[in-house]
Design a protein around this motif. Sequence first.
Motif, mmCIF file in Angstrom:
data_model
loop_
_atom_site.group_PDB
_atom_site.id
_atom_site.type_symbol
_atom_site.label_atom_id
_atom_site.label_comp_id
_atom_site.label_asym_id
_atom_site.label_seq_id
_atom_site.Cartn_x
_atom_site.Cartn_y
_atom_site.Cartn_z
ATOM 1 N N LYS A 21 36.638 3.239 68.687
ATOM 2 C CA LYS A 21 36.637 3.112 70.153
ATOM 3 C C LYS A 21 35.212 3.183 70.675
ATOM 4 O O LYS A 21 34.815 2.411 71.540
ATOM 5 C CB LYS A 21 37.457 4.244 70.780
ATOM 6 C CG LYS A 21 38.948 4.003 70.743
ATOM 7 C CD LYS A 21 39.663 5.167 71.407
ATOM 8 C CE LYS A 21 41.156 5.110 71.162
ATOM 9 N NZ LYS A 21 41.796 6.406 71.407
ATOM 10 N N ASN A 59 42.025 10.228 62.967
ATOM 11 C CA ASN A 59 41.652 10.418 64.372
ATOM 12 C C ASN A 59 40.156 10.208 64.591
ATOM 13 O O ASN A 59 39.748 9.653 65.605
ATOM 14 C CB ASN A 59 42.031 11.821 64.826
ATOM 15 C CG ASN A 59 43.505 11.915 65.131
ATOM 16 O OD1 ASN A 59 43.972 11.324 66.090
ATOM 17 N ND2 ASN A 59 44.233 12.616 64.291
ATOM 18 N N LEU A 60 39.369 10.672 63.628
ATOM 19 C CA LEU A 60 37.918 10.465 63.738
ATOM 20 C C LEU A 60 37.567 8.989 63.649
ATOM 21 O O LEU A 60 36.706 8.495 64.376
ATOM 22 C CB LEU A 60 37.193 11.235 62.626
ATOM 23 C CG LEU A 60 36.922 12.706 62.918
ATOM 24 C CD1 LEU A 60 36.423 13.408 61.658
ATOM 25 C CD2 LEU A 60 35.906 12.852 64.031
ATOM 26 N N MET A 74 43.524 13.753 60.465
ATOM 27 C CA MET A 74 42.236 14.262 60.958
ATOM 28 C C MET A 74 41.160 13.182 60.813
ATOM 29 O O MET A 74 40.505 12.820 61.797
ATOM 30 C CB MET A 74 41.877 15.484 60.126
ATOM 31 C CG MET A 74 40.670 16.234 60.638
ATOM 32 S SD MET A 74 40.270 17.579 59.537
ATOM 33 C CE MET A 74 41.793 18.515 59.475
ATOM 34 N N ARG A 97 38.312 7.375 66.806
ATOM 35 C CA ARG A 97 37.254 7.712 67.763
ATOM 36 C C ARG A 97 36.038 6.810 67.551
ATOM 37 O O ARG A 97 35.538 6.192 68.485
ATOM 38 C CB ARG A 97 36.847 9.172 67.583
ATOM 39 C CG ARG A 97 35.542 9.506 68.281
ATOM 40 C CD ARG A 97 34.842 10.685 67.610
ATOM 41 N NE ARG A 97 33.613 10.998 68.327
ATOM 42 C CZ ARG A 97 32.414 10.967 67.771
ATOM 43 N NH1 ARG A 97 32.267 10.621 66.502
ATOM 44 N NH2 ARG A 97 31.355 11.277 68.468
#
Lengths: 304, 282
Positions: B11, B4-5, B1, B8
Amino acid sequence: MEKIIDVVNLHKSYGNVKAVKGIDFYVEKSSLFAFLGPNGAGKTTTINILSTLLTKDEGDVEISGIKLGGNEDAIRSSIGIVFQEGVLDPLLSVKENLETRGSFYKLSKQVLEERIKNALEVTGIENLASRRYGSLSGGQKRRTDIARALLHAPKILFLDEPTTGLDPQTRKNVWNTIMHLQKEENMTVFLTTHYMEEADMADYVVIIDNGEIVAKGTPSYLKDQFSKDVLKIKPINQKEFEQYIEKSNLSYEKQIDIYTIKLEHTLDSIKIINEIKDNIESFQVLNGTLDDAFINITGKEIRE
Amino acid sequence: MIINLIKRNLKLYFRDKTSVFFSLLGVFIIIGLYVIFLGDMMIGYITDEVGTYSGPLVTSWIMAGVISVTTITTCNGAFGIMVEDTALKKLRDFKVSPIKRWQLVLSYVISAMIVGTIMSSLTLILSELYIYIEGGSILSFSAMFKVLGLILLSVFSSSAFIFLIMSFIQSQNAFGTASSIIGTLIGFLMGIYIPIGNLPSGVQTMIKIFPLSHSGVLLRKVMINEVVDLEYLPEEFKILLGISYKVNGEFLSNMIHIAYLLVSGVVFYLLAIIVVSRKRSK
């Protein structure tokens, strides 16, 4: 019938401003529920409380059997929310956005993969998966927002004015997606809207004004109760027609050469038409609209 | 989790080319200034002291400063994502998801650290390239290793400092203003625009108190030592260029510099966490 949302005596104030002043309502499972009201009526405040963004001051709220104010994460897992303004990242692709947000729900990789595929399919944006969110049109963005809200297979979908700011064609597409979710996927849909046409298609409508519920019921009930049918006549001889109307004590509004008469009962129109049929060039009888009902209830136009 | 953040955030940082550019703006200004005139001025100024070494020494001195500034300005750029999430109300989507606030905040911090490390390592490579082209010699393996370690330490301290400032910022306007102020002031606060010894003693004290300037000192020590053995440099010269800090008549040891960076970093983090968690309870 099963209540999936139950709100009792809900209060919320911001400092001295009372935004919501003790409202009660419930939402039936798998129904399309519309929350209608002028700007600043308390719609967004209510939806924010129901979706755990704001804390309530007073009252009891139960969402899919869970009381608000205890296990918020359990509620969060059972609701999906589409916000008025987009909350996704413009620089990420649609798929990347869905992958990031989907990772919050502790799903296995396979399940998430499947959910994303499904959400893209339901909202009809499979072909946009690799496009950057920022490069999408308004309607495409909105459908991506909806896809994001569907990732965890929520029981209830909240939409805060989902079609505001979209052009009519796109609005229709987005609306069809919402209807599909409710009809085919049996999802409970709770939306706030500005558009009467949309509220008209709901199973149940609650009208809120100044933080209070001023009317609730099915659209047809509200129309029956709060609006009147009208008779529109284009007379041949206007003077003669006006004399007749004054004589029979009817109130009317005139727009260029068309007269609009409010009727107590639809059948009254037959009597009027019969009496002056030689003086009529054309006429129509119209049912009261939800718009009229709204104006009659709140005393305001909806799009202020 | 959290991973993934972090993905993000990274990016979002690297895909926004303008924000990457602006987070390096302070660095470009410093390099520009030295290429145009400050460099020659300094070389002329110190030739009497160190003779033929002056050219490579000044280059190393500047690059050490540039790397330490990079850790700050790029962390600052990376924290722009946190500000943007708040300002554009994107935070609401995280709030209605079953993730914890601390997980989100941790993702911003870790992303900032990663961005800071990547960008300053990149700056290190570029400055080594520049030094090489100028005819200087590249850092030895052990010095390179030390510099990388110092970059990590510096990034830790910088991210803490920037996190604390950013925790007060709510709008993108405020972020833009804060970034420009940081980008401009940092050159002075790190003793780069003007060597610390040329400043009034009050300002010198301020710079010495400013924790991040200590990472500049450590980097200078390592990088200049490659050009000329620090032992042979006169004391006044080291004080002038901020290669060593003298406090109460004593030179600070490396350990003290490192400890100061670590402790101040921890303190800044704690303060920032207090600010951030206060904000949430509204």
